[in-house]
Scaffold this motif. Structure first.
Motif, PDB file in Angstrom:
ATOM      1  N   GLU A 126       1.373  38.269  23.158  1.00  0.00           N
ATOM      2  CA  GLU A 126       1.902  36.715  22.810  1.00  0.00           C
ATOM      3  C   GLU A 126       2.540  36.196  24.158  1.00  0.00           C
ATOM      4  O   GLU A 126       2.987  36.604  25.048  1.00  0.00           O
ATOM      5  N   VAL A 127       1.966  34.998  24.195  1.00  0.00           N
ATOM      6  CA  VAL A 127       2.424  34.276  25.722  1.00  0.00           C
ATOM      7  C   VAL A 127       3.299  32.925  24.808  1.00  0.00           C
ATOM      8  O   VAL A 127       2.485  31.951  24.347  1.00  0.00           O
ATOM      9  N   LEU A 128       4.339  32.840  25.297  1.00  0.00           N
ATOM     10  CA  LEU A 128       5.232  31.897  24.713  1.00  0.00           C
ATOM     11  C   LEU A 128       5.655  30.857  25.729  1.00  0.00           C
ATOM     12  O   LEU A 128       6.094  31.094  27.033  1.00  0.00           O
ATOM     13  N   THR A 129       5.504  29.607  25.377  1.00  0.00           N
ATOM     14  CA  THR A 129       6.032  28.411  26.199  1.00  0.00           C
ATOM     15  C   THR A 129       7.157  27.529  25.814  1.00  0.00           C
ATOM     16  O   THR A 129       6.861  27.129  24.290  1.00  0.00           O
ATOM     17  N   LEU A 153      14.935  31.349  28.895  1.00  0.00           N
ATOM     18  CA  LEU A 153      14.046  30.292  29.200  1.00  0.00           C
ATOM     19  C   LEU A 153      14.358  28.958  28.832  1.00  0.00           C
ATOM     20  O   LEU A 153      15.193  28.740  27.836  1.00  0.00           O
ATOM     21  N   ASP A 157       9.243  26.705  30.842  1.00  0.00           N
ATOM     22  CA  ASP A 157       9.052  28.320  31.309  1.00  0.00           C
ATOM     23  C   ASP A 157       8.192  29.010  30.193  1.00  0.00           C
ATOM     24  O   ASP A 157       7.970  28.688  28.890  1.00  0.00           O
ATOM     25  N   VAL A 158       7.611  29.932  30.710  1.00  0.00           N
ATOM     26  CA  VAL A 158       6.435  30.916  30.017  1.00  0.00           C
ATOM     27  C   VAL A 158       6.992  32.228  30.127  1.00  0.00           C
ATOM     28  O   VAL A 158       7.343  32.756  30.946  1.00  0.00           O
ATOM     29  N   VAL A 160       5.622  36.380  28.538  1.00  0.00           N
ATOM     30  CA  VAL A 160       4.897  37.258  27.860  1.00  0.00           C
ATOM     31  C   VAL A 160       5.286  38.482  27.100  1.00  0.00           C
ATOM     32  O   VAL A 160       6.092  39.171  27.693  1.00  0.00           O
ATOM     33  N   ALA A 179       9.168  26.274  20.625  1.00  0.00           N
ATOM     34  CA  ALA A 179       8.459  26.948  21.541  1.00  0.00           C
ATOM     35  C   ALA A 179       6.780  27.041  20.585  1.00  0.00           C
ATOM     36  O   ALA A 179       6.719  26.776  19.867  1.00  0.00           O
ATOM     37  N   ALA A 181       3.493  29.411  21.006  1.00  0.00           N
ATOM     38  CA  ALA A 181       3.028  30.673  21.176  1.00  0.00           C
ATOM     39  C   ALA A 181       1.668  30.880  21.332  1.00  0.00           C
ATOM     40  O   ALA A 181       1.052  30.420  20.131  1.00  0.00           O
TER      41      ALA A 181
END
Length: 233
Positions: A126-129, A153, A157-158, A160, A179, A181
């Motif tokens: 998972e990549v979270l922004t 964050l 910000d990002v 992983v 956020a 994801a």
């Protein structure tokens, strides 16, 4: 004899290389034909085409833009619950065209001090922004270290979360947080730790859990009697 053995070894090595990576797609897409796929589960496989990732491919000539479209991710999810969070998943069940593409995403809304509780995605990284607000996020490494890797964050910000590891997100601010994801699977799956351990159906024997957590059975019985909600939709 030696040359024959060499050929066998080379063939074995070639086979291992082939099996070590995913095959390249042999078509542009395989839009999930959900109606046919559900019918297969009821009537058997022999009447229909081969399943790809659990779905029948829709006839390419019948595919249209709606098969690759989802609307509504701009709308906040309902965070009026015990966790103060809501996950709006956009996976293959929402966009049929995601089938075989290996990606999906989700919007996560947080009320002030809302929590997306410790959970894992068994099939995805998972990549979270962070879009809005401030989140405390983290994941725990596997045994025996069980290290907590965490970070605060802010918007933009990002972070992983590696595939399969337990992770969480907590809104530590006084305002709502949002956020987005991205996940490396069309259907990542979610295993929420508390729900799985204390809310299973049927229940895990309280003696087993008491020994595992090294607490009295009464503590386990209390936890198993709670309502373990799911914030995913």
């Amino acid at each position: 004899m030696a040359s024959a053995m060499l050929i066998v070894v080379l063939l074995a090595m070639a086979s291992s290389v082939v099996l070590a990576s995913d095959p390249s797609p042999l078509q542009d897409f395989c839009v999930a034909d959900k109606a046919s796929s559900e019918l297969i589960m009821l009537t058997g496989y022999f009447m229909f085409p081969v399943l790809v990732n659990g779905f029948v491919c829709k006839n390419p000539m019948d595919v249209n833009a709606e098969d690759f479209f989802f609307s509504g991710l701009n709308k906040p999810g309902n965070t009026d619950n015990r966790l103060g969070s809501n996950v709006t998943a956009v996976n293959v069940n929402k966009i049929a065209g995601l089938n075989t593409l290996g990606i999906s995403l989700a919007r996560i809304d947080f009320a002030p001090y809302g929590l997306n509780p410790p959970h894992t995605h068994p099939r995805a990284t998972e990549v979270l922004t962070v879009i809005e607000g401030t989140l405390l996020v983290g994941f725990v490494t596997s045994n025996p270290q069980n290290r907590l890797i965490f970070k605060v964050l802010n918007a933009g910000d990002v972070f992983v979360f590696p595939e399969g590891l337990i992770h969480f997100q907590f809104n530590r601010g006084h305002k709502n947080a949002v956020a987005i994801a991205g996940l490396s699977s069309q259907n990542p799956g979610v295993i929420t730790v508390a729900n799985a351990v204390f809310g299973s159906n049927p229940k895990i024997d309280d003696g087993i859990l008491a020994k595992a957590f090294q607490v009295d059975k009464k503590v386990i019985d209390y936890l198993q009697s709670q309502f373990w909600m799911d914030n995913n939709n």
